[in-house]
Design a protein around this motif. Structure first.
Motif, PDB file in Angstrom:
ATOM      1  N   ALA A 225       0.831  -1.207   0.000  1.00  0.00           N
ATOM      2  CA  ALA A 225       0.000   0.000   0.000  1.00  0.00           C
ATOM      3  C   ALA A 225       0.864   1.255   0.000  1.00  0.00           C
ATOM      4  CB  ALA A 225      -0.941  -0.010   1.210  1.00  0.00           C
ATOM      5  N   PHE A 226       1.925   1.263   0.805  1.00  0.00           N
ATOM      6  CA  PHE A 226       2.791   2.450   0.829  1.00  0.00           C
ATOM      7  C   PHE A 226       3.466   2.641  -0.511  1.00  0.00           C
ATOM      8  CE2 PHE A 226       3.722   4.592   4.937  1.00  0.00           C
ATOM      9  CZ  PHE A 226       2.652   4.083   5.616  1.00  0.00           C
ATOM     10  N   MET A 227       4.007   1.565  -1.040  1.00  0.00           N
ATOM     11  CA  MET A 227       4.747   1.713  -2.282  1.00  0.00           C
ATOM     12  C   MET A 227       3.826   2.149  -3.419  1.00  0.00           C
ATOM     13  SD  MET A 227       7.887   1.440  -1.995  1.00  0.00           S
ATOM     14  CE  MET A 227       9.356   0.659  -1.369  1.00  0.00           C
ATOM     15  N   VAL A 228       2.659   1.529  -3.515  1.00  0.00           N
ATOM     16  CA  VAL A 228       1.807   1.847  -4.657  1.00  0.00           C
ATOM     17  C   VAL A 228       1.150   3.216  -4.498  1.00  0.00           C
ATOM     18  CG1 VAL A 228      -0.292   1.207  -5.886  1.00  0.00           C
ATOM     19  CG2 VAL A 228       1.363  -0.534  -5.265  1.00  0.00           C
ATOM     20  N   PHE A 229       0.439   3.397  -3.379  1.00  0.00           N
ATOM     21  CA  PHE A 229      -0.406   4.592  -3.304  1.00  0.00           C
ATOM     22  C   PHE A 229       0.356   5.843  -2.890  1.00  0.00           C
ATOM     23  CE2 PHE A 229      -3.465   1.087  -2.707  1.00  0.00           C
ATOM     24  CZ  PHE A 229      -4.213   1.319  -3.843  1.00  0.00           C
TER      25      PHE A 229
ATOM     26  N   ILE B 282      -0.201   4.709 -15.274  1.00  0.00           N
ATOM     27  CA  ILE B 282      -0.043   5.979 -14.565  1.00  0.00           C
ATOM     28  C   ILE B 282       1.339   5.987 -13.923  1.00  0.00           C
ATOM     29  CG2 ILE B 282      -0.806   7.296 -12.558  1.00  0.00           C
ATOM     30  CD1 ILE B 282      -3.655   6.483 -13.189  1.00  0.00           C
ATOM     31  N   MET B 283       1.760   4.810 -13.469  1.00  0.00           N
ATOM     32  CA  MET B 283       3.057   4.743 -12.812  1.00  0.00           C
ATOM     33  C   MET B 283       4.195   4.706 -13.816  1.00  0.00           C
ATOM     34  SD  MET B 283       2.150   1.945  -9.913  1.00  0.00           S
ATOM     35  CE  MET B 283       0.529   1.260  -9.957  1.00  0.00           C
TER      36      MET B 283
ATOM     37  N   VAL C 214       4.792   5.098  -5.704  1.00  0.00           N
ATOM     38  CA  VAL C 214       4.959   4.952  -7.148  1.00  0.00           C
ATOM     39  C   VAL C 214       3.977   5.813  -7.937  1.00  0.00           C
ATOM     40  CG1 VAL C 214       5.229   3.348  -9.041  1.00  0.00           C
ATOM     41  CG2 VAL C 214       5.716   2.593  -6.771  1.00  0.00           C
ATOM     42  N   ILE C 215       2.704   5.864  -7.510  1.00  0.00           N
ATOM     43  CA  ILE C 215       1.742   6.646  -8.295  1.00  0.00           C
ATOM     44  C   ILE C 215       2.104   8.132  -8.291  1.00  0.00           C
ATOM     45  CG2 ILE C 215      -0.669   7.385  -8.444  1.00  0.00           C
ATOM     46  CD1 ILE C 215      -1.481   4.570  -7.765  1.00  0.00           C
TER      47      ILE C 215
END
Ligand SMILES: [Cu+2]
Ligand SMILES: [Cu+2]
Lengths: 336, 551
Positions: free
Chosen positions: B88-92, B266-267, B95-96
C-alpha cells in the motif's frame, strides 16, 4: 509495544508440507505431472524468444556504450538519424507476428483446460479458512487436507468456498482456479505420474493462507480402489483430534486460556459461559446441544468478547458430518 | 547548420545575483503556503521519498521473515499486515505520485517555458491532500493495521476486523490528489506552452506526463468509487460485493482492476518520459522515432483501459472474455516494444556520457526489457493459469514497478538534481550506488522468477522447504539493494551541504528546462521564452553553458 507481532519461541514447528515428487533442481518449471503439456511448450517457446530479444537489446546497448563513449566534452553524436522506416516497420511487424502466434497457441491451450472430458471422475473441493475438504465420485467418504486421485484418470472438481476467495492450485498439474463464494467453479486435469504433490491456496485469504494446504496423492487403480480416504480410528477422541487439527486448530487452542482469535477449548465442556444471543447477553452451560449449535450455526450465540473478532464460518454436513461432529464433541470433553 | 537558439539568455542568472526559488523568501509559511510549482515539487519529493523509505523498510522485514520456511520473525497475522503495508505504501504513496508530482511538478512548467502550472492553488491543494492521505495511512497503522493486501479483495476486506475504513478513506483522498494533479498538468500543457513550442516540439517527458494525466483523470474516480463501496458495504451491509448478502466478489475485482491496470501505466508512463529525456541528453542525440514514442504513450494510455481482465484469468471469466483480454494485452506489448527499441536506437551512435543518470538509464533499459518480456509470458492464457498469483508475477511487477519505475525516478533525480539545487553529488559514489542497486535488485528478483514458475504462491508467511534457497538468495539480494538505496540517499543529502557547484547546464540539455538560470528563479524565466527550432536539436547546444558553474 511490538512484542505481539513476533513469534513466540515455544510455537511448534509448522513445516508440514510434503516432499513434492515434482522437485527438480534444474527445470524452470516444476516437472509436469498432468496432460497439460501445452503449458510447458508455450512457456518454454516464449521464454526462449524473450531471451533472444533480451540478448539482442543488451548486446546493442553494450556495444554502443563501448564504441560510442564520449571521450571529449564537445564530442557530437556519431549520427543524428531519427528515422529509418524499414527498420521501424520490421521491429513493429515481427514482434506483432510473434505475439499473435503465442496468443493463438495459448488460447488453444486454455480451451483444452476449460471443458472436462465425459469420463472424468467428479470430485468436490470445499475451501474454508484454512482447510480443504474433498468429496469423492459416488462415494460417501470425504477427506481433509488430503486428496487421493487415480493415475491417468481425468479428475473434474467443483470448487466451493465457505467464506472468502481462495484458489485451488496444484503446480505440478498446471492448474489453478479461484474458489469464489457464491459461485461454484469447475476445474479439471488428468494426473499422469504417481506420487505426492502440493495443493496450495493461491489467493490470499487471511491469517493462515500459507497453511491452507493439501497433499495430493496420485495412486494406482488398485490403491485407489481401497478407498484410502476412508480411515477411522477405533478411539473417537483420536478421530476428533484429527478433525480439530485439520479444521479448527488455526483458531482454537486446546490448552491454556482464550486467545484474541477464538475461545480455547480447554475445560470448555460443562463450563458456564456468557454469550450474546440476538444482541442479549445470557449465561449458558456448555453441553452437547450448545456445541452442535456452535459448530453448525456459530453466529446464533456468540461468546462474549468475540463480537467483533473474525468470524467463524458454519461447518455443514459436507465438511463435518454428524459422525465427525460426535467425535469432535468427545475430543472436547476429553480436554480437561 | 544555423543555430536556432531560443530567446533565452542562459547566463541571465548573473544579473539577478543569486536569488532563486530556494532562497528568494524564507520562513515556514513561505514553504507551507507556497504556490511555486518548484517548491511544491520539492515538498512532494521529500514526502514520496519518506514513503519510499517506509515501504522499503517493510520490504526488508518481509524478506527477513522469509529467510526460513516457518517464517523467521513474525506471527502470520503480523506478516500479513507488513506485506500489505509494503504494497500500500509503495503503490499509493510512492509509485503513483512519485514522478508526476515531484519531478513532473518541478520540470513540466520549465520544459513548457511557463511561469508556473496553470492552477497553482489547486497544485498546493493536491499536495495537502497527499499529506492527508499519508496521515490516514499512518493512523491506520496505529489503529491496528490492515491485512487485506494492497488489492483489498472482497469479501475478505469486508470481514476482517482491521482498520480497512481509515486506509480506504486515505486512498480515496489520495485519489483526489492524483486527479487534481492530472487536471492541472493537462490544462498547463494545453494553455501554457511557450510561443513556438508546438505539440511535436514538446520534450517527450511532457508527452508522457500529459498521457499520464489523462489516465489519472479518467481512471482514478473508479478507484475512489470502489473503496467507497467497500466502506459502505462494511458499515451498512448493502450487498454489492458480499456473497452472503447476494453480492458478487468478482465484481470487486473488475472494479479494482479497471483502475489498477491503467494505474500501472499511470506509474510507468512518467518513467518512460524520464528515460526519453535521459537517453537523448546523455547520448547528445535527437530521439529516434520521436513521434512513435509520443504516439505509443497515447496508444498505451488508451489500450490500457481494455485489458484489466488479464488479472483475472483464473477467476472464472467466460472463455470469450479471456480471449479478448489476452488478445488486447498483446497489443500493449507492441507500443512498449517500439519504445524500448527506439531508446536503444537513440543510444546507438550517440555521444554517450557514462555519468550516473545515464547509468541509471541503462540499468532501466536492461531491467525494463526483462519486466516487459516476462509480461508477454504472463499474457499467454494457458501459461498465466499456472503462473498467476505466484512469485513469478511478484518478480514481474517488481521488475516493472521497482526496477523500472524507481530506477527511472532515480535517473530523473540524478539528472535534474543539479538543476534543482545548483549542486552536484559525488559522482563516483553515485556510480557505485547504481551498480550496487542494479546487482541487488537482480539478486532479489531473479530467484523469485524461478521459485514462482515452480509454484511458490505469493503472500505466504510460511512455505515448503524446497523454496528456501531461492528465498534466501532473494533476501540477500534485498539487503544489497537496501544498502545501495541507503548510499544513494546518503550522498544526495550530503551534496546539499558539501556538494560542488553544478554547471549552468550540467549535462548539455537543449530543452527549455536547461535554459533557465540554475537553480531557476521564482517565475522560471526572466523573459517569456520563444521557441524556434526543432526539439532535441543538439547543434544549438552552447557548450560554454556546460562549463560555467552556477553563480
Ligand atoms: Cu488462501
Ligand atoms: Cu494489468
Amino acid at each position: 509495544m511490538f512484542a505481539h507481532l513476533f513469534q513466540t519461541p515455544q510455537e511448534p514447528q509448522k513445516s508440514f508440507y510434503v516432499a513434492d515428487q515434482g522437485v527438480d533442481a534444474w527445470g524452470q518449471l516444476t516437472p509436469l505431472a498432468s496432460t497439460f503439456d501445452h503449458v510447458d511448450h508455450v512457456f518454454y517457446f516464449t521464454m526462449w524468444m524473450c531471451v533472444f530479444f533480451f540478448v539482442l537489446i543488451a548486446a546493442v546497448l553494450g556495444w554502443s556504450v563501448l564504441k560510442y563513449r564520449r571521450v571529449r566534452f564537445d564530442q557530437p553524436a556519431a549520427s543524428n538519424v531519427t528515422h529509418n522506416t524499414p527498420l521501424e516497420v520490421v521491429w513493429t511487424v515481427i514482434p506483432l507476428i510473434l505475439v499473435m502466434i503465442i496468443f493463438a497457441w495459448g488460447w488453444k491451450g486454455s480451451l483444452d483446460m476449460a471443458v472436462a472430458p465425459q469420463d472424468a471422475r467428479n470430485y468436490k473441493a470445499t475451501a474454508a479458512q484454512w482447510s480443504w475438504t474433498f468429496r469423492y465420485h459416488n462415494d460417501p467418504g470425504s477427506s481433509l487436507n488430503e486428496l487421493w486421485l487415480e493415475v491417468d484418470k481425468p479428475a473434474a472438481f467443483t470448487l466451493e468456498s465457505k467464506d472468502v476467495l481462495h484458489a485451488f492450485f496444484i503446480p505440478s498439474m498446471r492448474c489453478k482456479r479461484d474458489v469464489v463464494p457464491g459461485r461454484n467453479q469447475r476445474i479439471w486435469f488428468t494426473p499422469t505420474r504417481l506420487g505426492d504433490y502440493h495443493l496450495f491456496c493461491a489467493e490470499y485469504c487471511g491469517k493462515d493462507h500459507s497453511l491452507m494446504y493439501a497433499k495430493v496423492h496420485v495412486v494406482t487403480a488398485e490403491q485407489y480402489g481401497k478407498r484410502p480416504w476412508d480411515t477411522e480410528d477405533p478411539d473417537p477422541k483420536v478421530n476428533g483430534q484429527r478433525t480439530y487439527e485439520a479444521l479448527c486448530k488455526s483458531c482454537h487452542a486446546v490448552a491454556g486460556p482464550n486467545t484474541a482469535i477464538a475461545p480455547s477449548w480447554f475445560g470448555l465442556y460443562g463450563k458456564s459461559e456468557a454469550v450474546i444471543e440476538g444482541g442479549q447477553e445470557k449465561t449458558i452451560t456448555v453441553d452437547d446441544a450448545y456445541l452442535i449449535e456452535s459448530i453448525r450455526n456459530p453466529s446464533a450465540k456468540i461468546v462474549k468478547g468475540y463480537e467483533s473478532a473474525g468470524r467463524m464460518s458454519p461447518f455443514d454436513q459436507g465438511q463435518v458430518s454428524d459422525r465427525k461432529l460426535g467425535f469432535i464433541i468427545e475430543y472436547i470433553k476429553s480436554l480437561k | 547548420m544555423t543555430t536556432h537558439t531560443p530567446h533565452v539568455d542562459v547566463h541571465s542568472g548573473a544579473h539577478t545575483g543569486t536569488t532563486n526559488y530556494l532562497n528568494n523568501t524564507s520562513g515556514f509559511m513561505s514553504w507551507a503556503g507556497t504556490l511555486d510549482h518548484k517548491r511544491i515539487g520539492l515538498m512532494y519529493l521529500i514526502g514520496v521519498s519518506m514513503a519510499f523509505l517506509a515501504g522499503g523498510i517493510f520490504a526488508l522485514l518481509v524478506r527477513l521473515h522469509l529467510w526460513s520456511p516457518d517464517g523467521a520473525l513474525f506471527t502470520n497475522e503480523a506478516y500479513n499486515q507488513i506485506f500489505t503495508l509494503h504494497g500500500a505504501f509503495m503503490v499509493f504513496l510512492f509509485v503513483i505520485p512519485a514522478i508526476p508530482a515531484s519531478l513532473g511538478n518541478m520540470v513540466l512548467p520549465l520544459m513548457l517555458g511557463a511561469k508556473d502550472v496553470a492552477l497553482p492553488r489547486l497544485n498546493l491543494l493536491s499536495f495537502y491532500l497527499w499529506v492527508t492521505g499519508a496521515a490516514l495511512a499512518m493512523y491506520s497503522i496505529l489503529a491496528g493495521g490492515f491485512d487485506t493486501g494492497w488489492t483489498f479483495y472482497a469479501p475478505y476486506s469486508l470481514y476482517t476486523n482491521q482498520a480497512v475504513i481509515s486506509i480506504g478513506l486515505g486512498i480515496f483522498i489520495l485519489g483526489f490528489s492524483s486527479i487534481f494533479t492530472g487536471l492541472n498538468f493537462i490544462v498547463t500543457t494545453h494553455k501554457l506552452r511557450a510561443p513556438g513550442l508546438t505539440w511535436f516540439r514538446m520534450p517527450l517527458f511532457v508527452w508522457a506526463i500529459y498521457a499520464t494525466s489523462i489516465l489519472q483523470v479518467l481512471a482514478t474516480p473508479v478507484l475512489g468509487i470502489t473503496v467507497a463501496l467497500v466502506a459502505l458495504e462494511r458499515t451498512y451491509h448493502i450487498g454489492i460485493f458480499d456473497p452472503r448478502l447476494g453480492g458478487d466478489p468478482v465484481l470487486f475485482e473488475h472494479f479494482f482492476w479497471f483502475y489498477s491496470h491503467p494505474a500501472v501505466y499511470i506509474m510507468v508512463l512518467p518513467a518512460f518520459g524520464i528515460i526519453s529525456e535521459c537517453v537523448s541528453v546523455h547520448s547528445r542525440k535527437p530521439l529516434f522515432g520521436y513521434k512513435m514514442i509520443a504516439f505509443s504513450s497515447l496508444a498505451i494510455a488508451i489500450i490500457s483501459f481494455l485489458v484489466w481482465g488479464h488479472h483475472m484469468f483464473t477467476s472464472g471469466q467466460s472463455t470469450y472474455a479471456m480471449f479478448a483480454f489476452s488478445f488486447l494485452t498483446f497489443f500493449v506489448a507492441i507500443p512498449t516494444a517500439i519504445k524500448e527499441f527506439s531508446w536503444v536506437a537513440t543510444v546507438w551512435k550517440g555521444s554517450i556520457d557514462l555519468n550516473s543518470p545515464m547509468l541509471y538509464t541503462l540499468a532501466f533499459l536492461i531491467i525494463f526489457a526483462i519486466g516487459g518480456l516476462t509480461g508477454v509470458i504472463l499474457g499467454v492464457l494457458n501459461v498465466d493459469i499456472h503462473l498467476h498469483d505466484t512469485y513469478y508475477v511478484v518478480a514481474h511487477f517488481h521488475y516493472v514497478m521497482m526496477g523500472s519505475i524507481s530506477l527511472a525516478f532515480f535517473a530523473g533525480l540524478h539528472h535534474w538534481w543539479p538543476k534543482m539545487f545548483g549542486v552536484m553529488y559525488n559522482e563516483s559514489l553515485a556510480k557505485l550506488a547504481c551498480a550496487i542497486i542494479f546487482i541487488g535488485f537482480n539478486a532479489t528478483f531473479i530467484p523469485q522468477f524461478i521459485m514462482g514458475s515452480r509454484g511458490m504462491p505469493r503472500r505466504y508467511a510460511e512455505y515448503a522447504a524446497e523454496y528456501q534457497p531461492f528465498h534466501q538468495a532473494s533476501t540477500i539480494g534485498a539487503m544489497i539493494l537496501g544498502c545501495g538505496v541507503a548510499l544513494m540517499f546518503g550522498y544526495l543529502l550530503a551534496s546539499l551541504f558539501a556538494g560542488k557547484k553544478a554547471m549552468q547546464n550540467q549535462w548539455g540539455g537543449v530543452t527549455l528546462d536547461w535554459m533557465t538560470p540554475t537553480p531557476p528563479p521564482l517565475e522560471n524565466f526572466h523573459q517569456t521564452p520563444v521557441w524556434r527550432g526543432e526539439v532535441y536539436d543538439y547543434s544549438t547546444l552552447d557548450l560554454r553553458s556546460t562549463q560555467t558553474p552556477v553563480s
